[in-house]
Design an enzyme around this catalytic site. Structure first.
Site, PDB file in Angstrom:
ATOM      1  N   ASN A 146      52.569  93.140  47.717  1.00  0.00           N
ATOM      2  CA  ASN A 146      53.100  94.426  48.178  1.00  0.00           C
ATOM      3  C   ASN A 146      54.605  94.590  47.978  1.00  0.00           C
ATOM      4  O   ASN A 146      55.086  95.720  47.825  1.00  0.00           O
ATOM      5  CB  ASN A 146      52.718  94.677  49.636  1.00  0.00           C
ATOM      6  CG  ASN A 146      53.220  93.609  50.577  1.00  0.00           C
ATOM      7  OD1 ASN A 146      53.258  92.430  50.236  1.00  0.00           O
ATOM      8  ND2 ASN A 146      53.594  94.006  51.775  1.00  0.00           N
ATOM      9  N   GLU A 244      54.443  84.120  57.083  1.00  0.00           N
ATOM     10  CA  GLU A 244      54.797  85.506  57.419  1.00  0.00           C
ATOM     11  C   GLU A 244      53.538  86.334  57.206  1.00  0.00           C
ATOM     12  O   GLU A 244      53.119  86.558  56.069  1.00  0.00           O
ATOM     13  CB  GLU A 244      55.955  85.987  56.542  1.00  0.00           C
ATOM     14  CG  GLU A 244      56.718  87.153  57.127  1.00  0.00           C
ATOM     15  CD  GLU A 244      56.073  88.490  56.811  1.00  0.00           C
ATOM     16  OE1 GLU A 244      55.369  89.032  57.701  1.00  0.00           O
ATOM     17  OE2 GLU A 244      56.245  88.976  55.691  1.00  0.00           O
ATOM     18  N   CYS A 278      53.836  95.152  55.913  1.00  0.00           N
ATOM     19  CA  CYS A 278      53.354  94.448  57.107  1.00  0.00           C
ATOM     20  C   CYS A 278      54.050  94.903  58.377  1.00  0.00           C
ATOM     21  O   CYS A 278      53.470  94.860  59.464  1.00  0.00           O
ATOM     22  CB  CYS A 278      53.511  92.939  56.930  1.00  0.00           C
ATOM     23  SG  CYS A 278      55.190  92.404  56.574  1.00  0.00           S
TER      24      CYS A 278
END
Length: 468
Positions: A146, A244, A278
């Site tokens: 992403n 993460e 995110c």
């Protein structure tokens, strides 16, 4: 550039594998490149190269590492247009966002890491002992699709500056841009084996890296389910894991909130990158008294975002990155309607022959126990939850498995109090802006460890006590 090669031991080499991964342009579904589907022999060669290089790289002068990283930045700055066009093709975002959000902002981040490394105290003298910080060794970097440049540089830059060596496996969805980063490292003059690039599937290449005895650190960004798997594999060899992971971040509007300010930030976080972020603020927690005004402004401000083929000039956002993403987002929109939430903006998307296009979606009258309020959708879908009092709002915000990001809008003093009660790694208050120098990472299922600035740099340094 030859995308059929792998970058190992300072050279572009022909891989052992003959299998390839096709890279699709999500805006038109055309295959525009192919990269190797690395096998175990390829990966082991990369790890061995990094291990051998560490024996000398760990002892290089800091000034040498800083100089090489500065040259790396120069090489990136000299190739901005080409890299932005690659990201448009791989990710499906528009050119301006590719350049500004995916490249320039992360070049600033690299420059900040250079300053951190330059000014860091690697040894601290105490009464009778020294605390020294040293590199771990080989770092395995497993990165998502992403933010294909940013998520790579946030791992490899602090790792290399700290004196570690790196084996990078980029996402199979957006691997092409990693080749340009590898070439920039090569052209900057980094020694052989210090950085290695192997492409492939996560369950194959990534798992080999995560379980290998000669890899001391695994740094992973991706889904929580993927992070759990990687973390379990890494623990078999007791290596450090930096994870993460996902988010379902909440913004809280107080009674006196500036709705226009709040929406300008919240909608940008949810719609930008087509929701594939995110830390997107995908749960908006709002006092019921603001319901009418809020919903009217949501409709108006959403009109500023034009989703679709990035090659068409009227669009300022883009398309989803893959069919898997399209199917996932569509299923959540259907689930939201099934659960009884009201669809204020948007519709169930229909897949067309051209690209994975989905427009903005806003659900109102959402209950916090609905799937669309609890699970990470990773698309441009916003859930609005109304609350009765502030205690209720904080409870709703914290009642989630994730804790990555958050925001509060309203009276500064009260907003500060609320921010301190939110169980999340970062919180923006009113006009506050996140900087790359600050630590980024989450509570709970959102991960382990931090990226960014001094805190992100320290993740790649081991602690030693010396008594004398």
């Amino acid at each position: 550039m030859d995308f059929t090669k792998l970058y190992i031991n300072g050279e572009w080499i022909t891989p052992d594998t003959e299998e390839m991964i096709e890279v699709e342009n999500p805006a038109n579904k055309e295959i525009f490149e192919r990269v190797p589907r690395s096998n175990e022999k390829d990966v082991l060669m990369a790890i061995e190269s990094a291990k051998e290089a560490f024996e000398t790289w760990q002892y290089t002068d800091l000034e040498e590492r800083l100089d090489l990283m500065t040259k790396f930045v120069e090489k990136l700055n000299g190739n901005l247009d080409t890299m932005a066009k690659v990201i448009v093709k791989e990710l499906g975002t528009v050119y301006d966002r590719a350049l500004d959000r995916h490249i320039l902002g992360y070049i600033e981040d690299i420059e900040n890491y250079i300053e951190v490394a330059k000014n860091y105290e690697y040894e601290e003298q105490f009464d009778g002992y020294i605390v020294r910080r040293e590199p771990y060794g080989v770092v395995g970097a497993l990165t998502p699709w992403n933010y294909p440049i940013g998520q790579i540089t946030k791992k490899i830059v602090p790792a290399l500056l700290a004196g570690n060596t790196v084996v990078l496996k980029p996402s199979k969805t957006t691997p092409v841009i990693a080749y340009y980063l590898a070439q920039a490292i090569h052209d900057a003059g980094f020694p052989k084996g210090v950085f290695n690039l192997v492409t492939g599937k996560g369950s194959e290449v990534g798992n080999i890296i995560a379980r290998h005895d000669d890899v001391q650190v695994i740094s992973f960004t991706g889904s929580t389910s993927g992070g759990k798997e990687v973390g379990k594999i890494a623990m078999d060899t007791v290596k450090k894991s930096i994870l993460e992971l996902g988010g379902k971040s909440a913004s809280i509007l107080l009674e006196d909130a500036d709705i226009d300010l709040a929406l300008s930030v919240i909608l940008e976080s949810v719609y930008s990158n087509v929701g594939q972020t995110c830390s997107a603020l995908t749960r908006m927690i709002v006092p019921r008294s603001l319901k009418s005004e809020l919903e009217s402004k949501l409709v108006e401000k959403t009109k500023e975002y034009k989703f679709g083929d990035p090659s068409e000039s009227e669009n300022n956002v883009g398309v989803l990155a893959s069919k898997a993403q399209f199917d996932k987002v569509k299923s959540y929109i259907e689930k939201g309607i099934e659960e009884g939430a009201k669809l204020l903006i948007g519709e169930i998307p229909n897949e067309d022959s051209k690209g994975y296009n989905v427009g903005p979606v806003v659900f109102v009258d959402v209950e916090n126990d609905m799937k669309i309020a609890r699970e990470e959708i990773f698309g441009p879908v916003l859930s609005v939850i109304y609350y009765e009092d502030l205690e209720d709002a904080i409870k709703i915000a914290n009642d989630n498995a994730y804790g990555l990001s958050g925001a509060v809008y309203g009276n500064d003093k009260k907003a500060q109090e609320v921010a301190r009660m939110m169980k999340t790694g970062t919180v923006k208050i009113n006009k506050g802006k996140r900087t790359q120098a600050a630590p980024f990472g989450g509570y709970k299922y959102s991960g382990i460890g931090r990226e960014g600035g001094r805190y992100g740099f320290e993740e790649y340094l081991e602690i030693k006590s010396i008594f004398s």
